[in-house]
Every structure is written in C-alpha cells, then in structure tokens.
Design an enzyme around this catalytic site. Structure first.
Site, mmCIF file in Angstrom:
data_model
loop_
_atom_site.group_PDB
_atom_site.id
_atom_site.type_symbol
_atom_site.label_atom_id
_atom_site.label_comp_id
_atom_site.label_asym_id
_atom_site.label_seq_id
_atom_site.Cartn_x
_atom_site.Cartn_y
_atom_site.Cartn_z
ATOM 1 N N GLU A 108 0.944 -1.234 0.060
ATOM 2 C CA GLU A 108 -0.009 0.089 -0.044
ATOM 3 C C GLU A 108 0.866 1.244 0.085
ATOM 4 O OE1 GLU A 108 -3.174 0.681 2.842
ATOM 5 O OE2 GLU A 108 -3.112 -1.229 3.177
ATOM 6 N N CYS A 136 -2.188 8.378 4.193
ATOM 7 C CA CYS A 136 -2.228 8.299 2.721
ATOM 8 C C CYS A 136 -3.460 8.546 1.962
ATOM 9 C CB CYS A 136 -1.988 6.733 2.574
ATOM 10 S SG CYS A 136 -1.523 5.601 3.774
#
Ligand SMILES: Cc1cc2nc3c(=O)[nH]c(=O)nc-3n(C[C@H](O)[C@H](O)[C@H](O)COP(=O)(O)OP(=O)(O)OC[C@H]3O[C@@H](n4cnc5c(N)ncnc54)[C@H](O)[C@@H]3O)c2cc1C
Length: 1024
Positions: free
Chosen positions: A779, A813
């Site tokens: 990720e 993020c």
C-alpha cells in the site's frame, strides 16, 4: 454538594446510560392519578379528530408534508433539487442538475399525476390554490407539465422550483426580515412570538460576527415593537443558536468557547433585558449540551442579568438525561433566585445523533423508541409544571396526546404556555387558544430564502417521518386511536430498546464495532490530558545500546527507548518464526480468531494509555488517537471473523457423481510486515492480525520513528495468546532491518505500507531472491484530489476539506492534496476555507483543544518547508494557520493552502498539511480530470456535487481505490470502506476488505473419488 452541583453530576452521568435504566427512571418519575390516563387519551382523540377534520382539503402544512414530505422518494429528489437550485450560482450547473434529476426515472410523472416532476410545479400551484385548474386541464397536470418542459426546457422547472420554495418559505418562515416577521406577528395577536434568525452554524469568525450583528438588530427591532403594556411573559422574544455565534463551538474548545462565546451571549442578553424581551437558548446536538449548560449557568449567574426573568433554555426530551437537565435548571433557578423559562421540545436531531453514536462506537445519547421520547416528554413536562415559581414551563409540541397530558396535569392552572412552529399546528392551537384559554407562542424563523433550507430540511425530515404526529394526523389511513394512544402503554415490558436501531456495538455483522471514547465529555478530555502529562513526567533513561524515541511535538522530550535489532537478529527471528508457524497454522481458525478477539478487547481496554502514547510518539491528537486505537481493534475482530468464515471449514465445490471436492485455505509461512509511522498502531496491527489470522508467523518491522506503539501492540497480542515465536518484533532502520528482512530466503510473503519508492525497492529485492516467488502486498501513497462543482454545499465542502487535508497534520495516505473547485463556487468556498484555516489550533497534541499536531520529524518538516517555499513563488497563498506558542520546540508545519494553476500540480506525494487548490471552468472539467489522472496515483478521491451524472463522470475518468461523495475522504472504516489504491498507490487487495486474507494464504483442493470406496450411494439413492 449544592443542589445545582449534584443535579449537574446527574446530567453528566446520565448522558449515555443504558436505555432501559433511563426509561425505568422516567416511569418512576411519572405519577398519574388513577383514571387520568384514560381521560387524557379521550381528550387527545377529540383534539386529533378536530385537527384531522380541519386539515382535510386545506392547504395547511400538514397536508403539504403528507404529500410531499421527505418520506416519499419524489420528496427527497425535490428537496435536493430545491435546496441546490437556490444556491447554485451559474445557470449551466443548475440546468445540469435539473437534467440529471429528469433523467432519473423519478421525474417521469406517473399515470395518476403523482410523479415528482409534476410535484415540482404543483408545489407552487397547490399552495397558491391553483392546482385544481391544472388538474382539470386537458390530460391532467402531468401531461401539461411534460409538454411545458418539452417546449421550454429546464428553465421552466428552474423557475417552478424557485417559486415553489418561495411559497414554502412563506409557509414556514415568518419573514425575510425581522420587520416583515413583526408585521406578520402583529396581524396574529392571539399568539405570542419567539423569533429565530435563520442561518447555518458559523464556520469562520466573520460568519459568527455577522450572526451576532443579526441577533443584535433583531433584539433592537423586537424590543422597539414589543409594546410596553404587555406583561413580561407575553412579550415577543428571540431564540438563539449558540453554534451561530462561534466558529468552534465544540466541547474540545471549552476554554476558548467560555472565554469568547459566553461574553457575546451575555452582551445579547443584556441588550434583550434592556429591551424587555425574553431570550431562549436553542437546544442543538447532544455533544454540545454540557457546553451550552455551562454557558447558560454563566448567564444565570451574571450580576448584570440579575432579576431578569427572560433568560430561557430549550431542553430536548429525546435525550436520556432530559429529566436530569430539568432538575438542574430548577436547581439553578433556585440558586440564582430567578424564574427560568424552559422550552421543552422532543428534539430535532434524532437521526444525526443515532448516526454519530454508531460512527463513534458510543452508547446512544437519545432514546430509540418514539414512545419512550413521548414518555420522557411527559415526565419532564410534569417536573417543569411542578417546579412552578422556579420555572416557567413552555411546552413545545404539535402532538395531541402530549397536549392533552399537559392540560390534564395543569388542571385549572394557566401559568405555562404551549409553543408551536410557524406554519404548523395551527389547526390544533387555534381551537385550544380560543376554547381552553391557554397561551401559545409561535417559534417563527426569520431569514432569506437562501438561509431557509437547512431549517426546512430539518422540519421536513422530522415532520415528514412516519413516526411523526403531524405526518400521521394528516394520513387518513392511520387510525386516530392508534395515534393518540398512551405512550406508556406502548412501551414493551420489560423495556428493551428498539430493534430497528441496534446498539452501536452491534451494527456490523459477525463482529463488534470498536468501543469509542466520548471526547464530548469534559471529564474524559481532562483525564487524557492528565494521562499525557503523567506519562511525560515519568522520565525514561536511555540505556547503553538503546536508541531514544523523542516526541515530534518537542524534540527535547524522550518518550522511551528501543534496542535496534543487531545484524544477526533478522535471520534468527525469521528462522524461529519459521519453525513456529506450522503449529500456529495447524490450530483451528476458531482458536486463532479467539486470540485476535482477546487482543481487540485488550486494545480497547488500553485505549487511554495508547492514545497518550500516540500523542507523544507520533504527535497524534486525541481524536486521531481514539480513531486509530479503534481501527486497530476493528482489524483484529474483522480478520478474526473472516478467518472463522473462510479458514474454519473447507469450501465444498461442485463434483461429478462419485467424487467430492473441497477447497481449503492455509497459512503460507513467515510474513514480513513492514509498516509506516503515520498509523503506527493501526496499520501495524492490521498487517500483523491479517497474517496471523491466515495462519502465518510474522516478523514485524515498525517504522523507525514509532517503535513503541508497535511494541505495545505486540505485547497485547502476546498477552492475548499469540506465541512469542509466532510474532516477533524487530526495531531498526529500513537499511539495517527492513532490507535484509525482505531479502530473507525463508520469507513466504511481505506486507508493506509506505512510500512508492520503498515498495519498489522491496519488489526488486524479492525478485532477486532464489526460491519460491512470494506474494507482496504493497500500500503506497497518493496524490489525492477532491472535486467540488457549484452544486455542492460550500459549508460542507469546507468542513470536509479541513478534515481531509489537515487531520493528522495531513500525514495520512488518504489525505486530500489537490482541491479542484468550480470557478463559480470558488469565491465563497475559498473565503470560508481561509476563515476555517485561521480557526485551527496547531500545537501540542497532548492538549484536548489541539486540532493539528506536529509532523513526524525534522526531515519531514524540512521537505515540506522546501515545497511550501516553492509554492510561495508559484501560487497564491489562501491561508496559513497560526502556530501555538509551544510549537517552537517541535517539528511543526502550519497547515497551509495555496491556489495554483492546473499545470502546476505536484507530481509526487506531498506528505503533510499542504493543500493545493485549483479553480476549473465547467467546460474544462475534462482537462482538470486529465491532469489528476496523469499523476498515475489512484488512492482516494472526494467528490462534492448534487448531480449524480457529475459524480459518475468523475468516477469514470479517474481510477481510484476509495471514492467518497459529499463527505470527507479520510478515516476508512474496517470492513465498511476497505482501503487501498491502484496505479502508483498500491497492489491491493484492500486492507480491511473481504479479499485481504486470501493474499496471505495458500489454496489447496482435495478431491476424493468416493466411488472407489464402494460405489456412489447418493446416486443410487436418487433412483427412488
Ligand atoms: C417552539 C418550538 C421550538 C423548538 N426548538 C427546538 C430546539 O431548540 N431544539 C430542537 O432540537 N428542536 C426544537 N424544536 C423541534 C422539536 O424538537 C420538534 O418540533 C418536536 O420534536 C416535534 O414534537 P411533537 O411533539 O410535535 O411531535 P411528535 O411527532 O410527537 O414527536 C417527534 C419526536 O419524536 C422523536 N422520535 C422519532 N422517532 C423516534 C425514535 N425511534 N426514538 C426516539 N425518538 C424518536 C423525533 O426525533 C422527535 O423529537 C422546536 C419545536 C417547537 C415547536
């Protein structure tokens, strides 16, 4: 303890008590003489029959809501259209919205002419009484409207809806200005009046100033007209929303609110007292109740307001602590020697309260049965009537049973008043005022049509709801006997909350929702602050061979120390894990799941310690910390549930006769879990829990900056039953630990969250290894955009931009980096954005009132500083938040927003509180989306628009993992918004999603030829 102090304690303690206990207390408090209950029901039935008879065929609001309220699908479409049309600045977008809604089937009028398109125009016509003409016209209203729209197009609908809303405004709003409202009031002398200045909650200091000025003007105007001959209780007054008077009217800002807002309200009250008019403080969301009561107490004790009996308070009966609040007001009145007008309402934010409690994992502050709210109202009404002398009871309701109850309790007394909303309840009160000599006050909103809609939607939501009295009284299908039934008799015995509203802990199938911490409770906030202070005071010495972990909020403060792994430790850890994993994998999935669930419980129990650790080690605010701890617990429970469901028993597969086939999932071996510092607890725990749930052993390497949160998680997992060799933690740098770990030949897979560059390096290392090719779950980052067209609600956009861009100092993020805003909406949005940024408190995350903490370290702040310096040369500064004094010792970057040109979009992730804003023209939408797409990231996307077609178009153009429409774009919830991106943003599968565990597992099939064991009995049995 004084009477007021003990009543205050009860208000606090009962905020979220068990519902059955709350209802038991209400039942105990409600004392009704024998036979009275029956007489009340009879009276209620009489009143309701009169209301229903009066509303038949009339153009009253009740009939209107019945037909067009929000409970009908077309009503929702219509309100959405009306709400947005009134404020969309450009006709192009307005027409796009109309086209959008026309395209949806809902707008094609049905045969009986009840389609929403018809309604749009017939709103206006019905209310002006001309609908009949249309209905009688050839082909009916439906055909007429369709012909008209076909001929004239969207502008017709635009005009019709505008007109409809204006007429609606006439129904529900007393006037656009206070003078108009006063003139209207003068024409209706049988009622008393309380004026409410419409508007949204303030988001900026300028908004709050403007509303304050409105209130002062209103006081002056009402005061000037409030005939001196009127007795004090009959005088017209003003209702005040505290949320309009301060941009940060929030529990966490208590000190600031008391210092800044209280004097403003004192000023208003002084002016009102001088003008001889009463003021009521409206009741708003439950988490603001304590704050509003504190302000109210200040007002009550204010020497300059002594002797003024015009200081009033609204109390919501649907709150579990309503009765305690009534007792508190009565005690305060006695203590301050004044008579306090108390407006008892049932409450207007029920659905919001339910949703919020579910989101936060907190017990509901409100009752979940309508009948329980009614009973609460009765108990509170009785308490207020009993407190005569101390309290002037103002009973606001349109419900005939509630009214009948009050009349029965009051007997011959008339020292109270009823209250109703302007445009509603007329049929009920006209008769009552005339026949029974009771007084009624009208709550009369005043404001422009633009400001009307938030109020209107709340009214329609509440009164268009199937549970609402006004809705049902107009519906002839509802028997009046049912509608006027005694609410006490409707409560189940023994009491249980409504099944339709599951407890917040039980809203997700197969697992519990993580428990939250009530950050609206001042005691919880104080406890957290004390906890951080105490943890800071415990000085931790750094021993030889250890590396200190320092606070980003103050580099001089040591949080703790860790021993970094030595060169040989990586190999030893992987080998030990490797020899332990088979036994772990062999354990039934159920056992592994139970261990993870125990860990989740332990994480929840340790929430305060963990929030303190996150504040100190990672610079997380309390709100961020709480949601992170909850996410960690959610991950454990979610993967436990998935593992039970998918690893617990094999999946039977189809087979030909005489054969059985099944598919099993099993662990792969040793996983390396490499996690970042930005969610040091939840991402770390999520990766580890997934790998363990799937039957793997784990060697985990946390970020260098945040090893302590990881160590805390590992300790809890070990305590819960994960064997030490199965889960091992290696602290250290990426080069010294991460790199050799990723290269280790015995690894069965890697789960990584972090930068794209590091992910690429790991992928190369894995590719260079000999032996089996292993899974790599990465990720990585994003350059996330939010796009707002001019149909979006500016206040909502700004609130969501602030949260998305600056929560966690922009170090998520998922955080918003690029806001694209349509040029027509930009002036208002950017003005509000600047005002909202000015209101942020950037400082020590150990303080409850801090909104934004530091960035993680000096390297991060230096890189952000360089980027901001560059933006200063290329962009236009929109706003930069001020830094609190204590920020000098830490690595802080003040949240900042720049307007830039589309061509200047950053190419790489900017990991901090820096927002890039680009204006776009509607005709250039494609170009704007193209620029975002070319960044090749695809993690999160926000869209703010009322136009479904716009949402579809943006979604089709941008390939993104998580899209959020008309809300913020952070805080994905495990199992609810599985998280992860595409393109440069990651490999998938999504964390917290149903497919995640599969990547950590091997699949094995087993085929057995059952015929070989002696034929196919199943097949033979089928012969019969
Ligand atoms: C003069 C005046 C002033 C007002 N000021 C305020 C104010 O300051 N703050 C505020 O919040 N509201 C205020 N209101 C709005 C008020 O809350 C609603 O008008 C009121 O709830 C309607 O009550 P009712 O007795 O007329 O209707 P009813 O139909 O008998 O009751 C509706 C109530 O039941 C509640 N309810 C519905 N379903 C459930 C359920 N499953 N479980 C529990 N409860 C349920 C609704 O939320 C609502 O509160 C005011 C109303 C008036 C008339």
């Amino acid at each position: 303890m004084s009477e007021t102090a003990s009543a205050w304690k009860a208000v606090r303690d009962r905020a979220r008590i068990d519902e059955a206990d709350a209802v038991a207390a209400l039942r105990e408090a409600l004392v009704l003489p024998e036979g009275l209950r029956g007489r009340i029901v009879e009276d209620a039935l009489r009143l309701a029959s009169r209301v229903r008879a009066a509303s038949a065929g009339s153009l009253r609001a009740e009939a209107f809501l019945q037909r067009y309220g929000l409970s009908t699908h077309e009503g929702v479409v219509l309100m959405c259209l009306a709400e947005a049309l009134l404020r969309i600045p450009d006709s192009e977008t307005a027409d796009a919205l109309i086209r959008d809604k026309l395209a949806g089937g809902a707008w094609r009028g049905s045969a009986d002419g009840s389609g929403a398109l018809v309604n749009a125009a017939s709103w206006a016509l019905m209310l002006t009484g001309r609908l009949a003409e249309w209905r009688e016209a050839e082909g009916g209203a439906d055909a007429v409207m369709r012909r008209l729209v076909a001929r004239a197009g969207e502008p017709v609908v635009r005009a019709a809806v505008r007109q409809a809303v204006e007429i609606m405004a006439g129904q529900f709003v007393a006037g656009e200005t206070i003078d108009q409202a006063l003139a209207r009031a003068a024409r209706t002398p049988r009622y008393r009046w309380s004026f409410d200045m419409l508007g949204e909650a303030a988001r900026t200091a300028a908004d709050a100033e403007r509303y304050l000025a409105h209130y002062h003007q209103a006081i002056a105007a009402v005061g000037a007209r409030a005939g001196a001959e009127l007795a004090p209780e009959t005088r017209p007054g003003l209702s005040i929303k505290l949320s309009a008077l301060h941009p940060r009217y929030e529990p966490a800002k208590r000190a600031r609110v008391l210092a800044e807002l209280a004097p403003r309200v004192v000023g208003l009250c002084r002016a009102a007292a001088a003008a001889g008019i009463p003021v009521t403080i409206d009741a708003e969301e439950a988490d603001r109740l304590e704050l509003s009561l504190e302000i109210f107490e200040r007002l009550a004790r204010e020497p300059g307001l002594a002797g003024w009996d015009g200081l009033g308070l609204a109390v919501q009966a649907y709150q579990k602590r309503a009765l305690a609040v009534c007792a508190w007001v009565a005690a305060l009145a006695a203590g301050t020697r004044r008579r306090i007008p108390v407006r008892l309402v049932k409450g207007a934010y029920w659905d919001t309260e339910i949703k919020l409690a579910q989101v936060l994992g907190l017990e509901y502050p409100v009752l979940t049965r309508k009948a329980a709210t009614d009973v609460s109202y009765l108990a509170c009404a009785q308490a207020l009537l009993a407190a005569r002398g101390r309290v002037f009871a103002q009973l606001a309701t349109h419900n005939c049973h509630t009214v009948a109850f009050v009349l029965a309790c009051a007997g011959a007394r008339r020292d109270f008043e009823f209250q109703k909303l302007h445009g509603m309840g007329d049929a009920l009160y006209e008769g009552l005022v005339a026949d029974r000599g009771v007084a009624c006050r009208v709550y009369a909103p005043v404001g422009s049509h633009r400001d009307l809609l938030a109020y209107l939607v709340r009214r329609l939501l509440e009164n268009g709801a199937n549970t609402s009295f006004v809705h049902q009284v107009a519906d002839r299908a509802v028997p009046l006997e049912r509608l006027t039934a005694d609410p006490l008799a409707l409560l189940p015995e023994p009491y249980a909350p409504s099944r339709r509203v599951p407890p917040p802990r039980d809203i997700y199938p197969g697992r519990r929702n993580a428990l939250g911490l009530d950050l609206a409770d001042a005691r919880v906030l104080e406890r957290l602050e004390r906890r951080v202070a105490a943890d800071r005071a415990r000085v931790r010495s750094v021993r030889a061979g250890e590396t200190a972990v320092v606070e980003p909020s103050d580099r001089g403060r040591v949080v703790g120390a860790v021993r970094h792994a030595a060169p040989g430790d990586v190999d030893a850890a992987v080998r030990a894990a490797h020899s332990a994993w088979r036994a772990w994998d062999a354990r039934p999935a159920n056992e592994r799941a139970a261990i993870l669930e125990r860990a989740a419980d332990a994480i929840e129990s340790a929430i305060e310690a963990l929030v303190s650790l996150l504040a100190r080690e990672a610079g997380r605010t309390f709100a961020d910390g709480v949601s992170e701890v909850r996410e960690a617990a959610d991950f454990c429970r979610y993967y436990a549930a998935r593992s039970r469901a998918e690893f617990g028993s094999p999946l039977a597969l189809p087979a030909p006769a005489g054969e059985s086939n099944r598919l099993e999932l099993a662990g792969r071996g040793v996983f390396a879990c490499i996690s970042p510092w930005n969610f040091p607890l939840s991402i770390f725990t999520g990766q580890v829990a997934a790998a363990l749930a799937a039957g793997n052993a784990v060697v985990a390497k946390p970020a260098e900056q945040t090893p302590l949160a990881a160590a805390a998680a590992v300790a809890l997992l070990h305590e819960a039953g994960v064997p030490a060799d199965v889960l091992q933690l290696l602290a250290g740098t990426g080069e010294a630990v991460g790199a050799p770990l990723a290269r280790h030949p015995d690894l069965a897979g890697v789960a990584f969250t972090g930068s794209f560059e590091t992910a690429l390096a790991i992928q190369r290392a894995l590719a260079a290894r000999e032996g089996p090719i292993v899974p790599f779950v990465a990720e990585t980052g994003g350059l996330n955009a939010m796009i707002a067209d001019s149909s979006a609600l500016p206040g909502q956009v700004v609130a969501d931009v602030i949260g998305s861009a600056f929560d966690s100092a922009g170090q998520r993020c998922s955080a918003l980096r690029v806001l694209l805003v349509q040029e027509e909406a930009a002036p208002r949005v950017l003005e509000m954005l600047a005002g909202a940024i000015d209101e942020l408190r950037v400082g020590d995350p150990g303080r409850a009132d801090t909104d934004v903490g530091p960035v993680i370290d000096a390297d991060a702040s230096a890189a952000l500083g360089r980027h901001i310096a560059d933006l200063e040369t290329r962009g236009r500064l929109i706003a930069r938040a001020p830094l609190a004094g204590e920020a000098a010792h830490g690595t802080y970057v003040a949240p900042v927003a720049f307007e830039i040109a589309l061509d200047d979009l950053p190419r790489r992730e900017v990991f901090g509180p820096v927002l890039h804003v680009v204006r776009y023209a509607a005709r250039d939408l494609e170009r704007a989306l193209g620029a975002v797409a070319r960044t090749r990231y695809g993690l999160t996307l926000g869209i703010h628009s009322r136009i479904d077609g716009f949402v579809d178009r943006v979604r089709a153009r941008l390939r993104v993992g998580n899209t959020y429409v008309n809300r913020n774009m952070i805080g994905a919830v495990v199992g609810v918004q599985p998280f992860g991106g595409e393109g440069l943003s990651g490999t998938g599968p999504k964390a917290g999603g149903p497919y995640y565990l599969h990547r950590f597992a091997v699949e094995r099939t087993l085929t057995i030829n059952t015929a070989a064991l002696g034929g196919s009995p199943d097949l033979l049995a089928d012969e019969s």
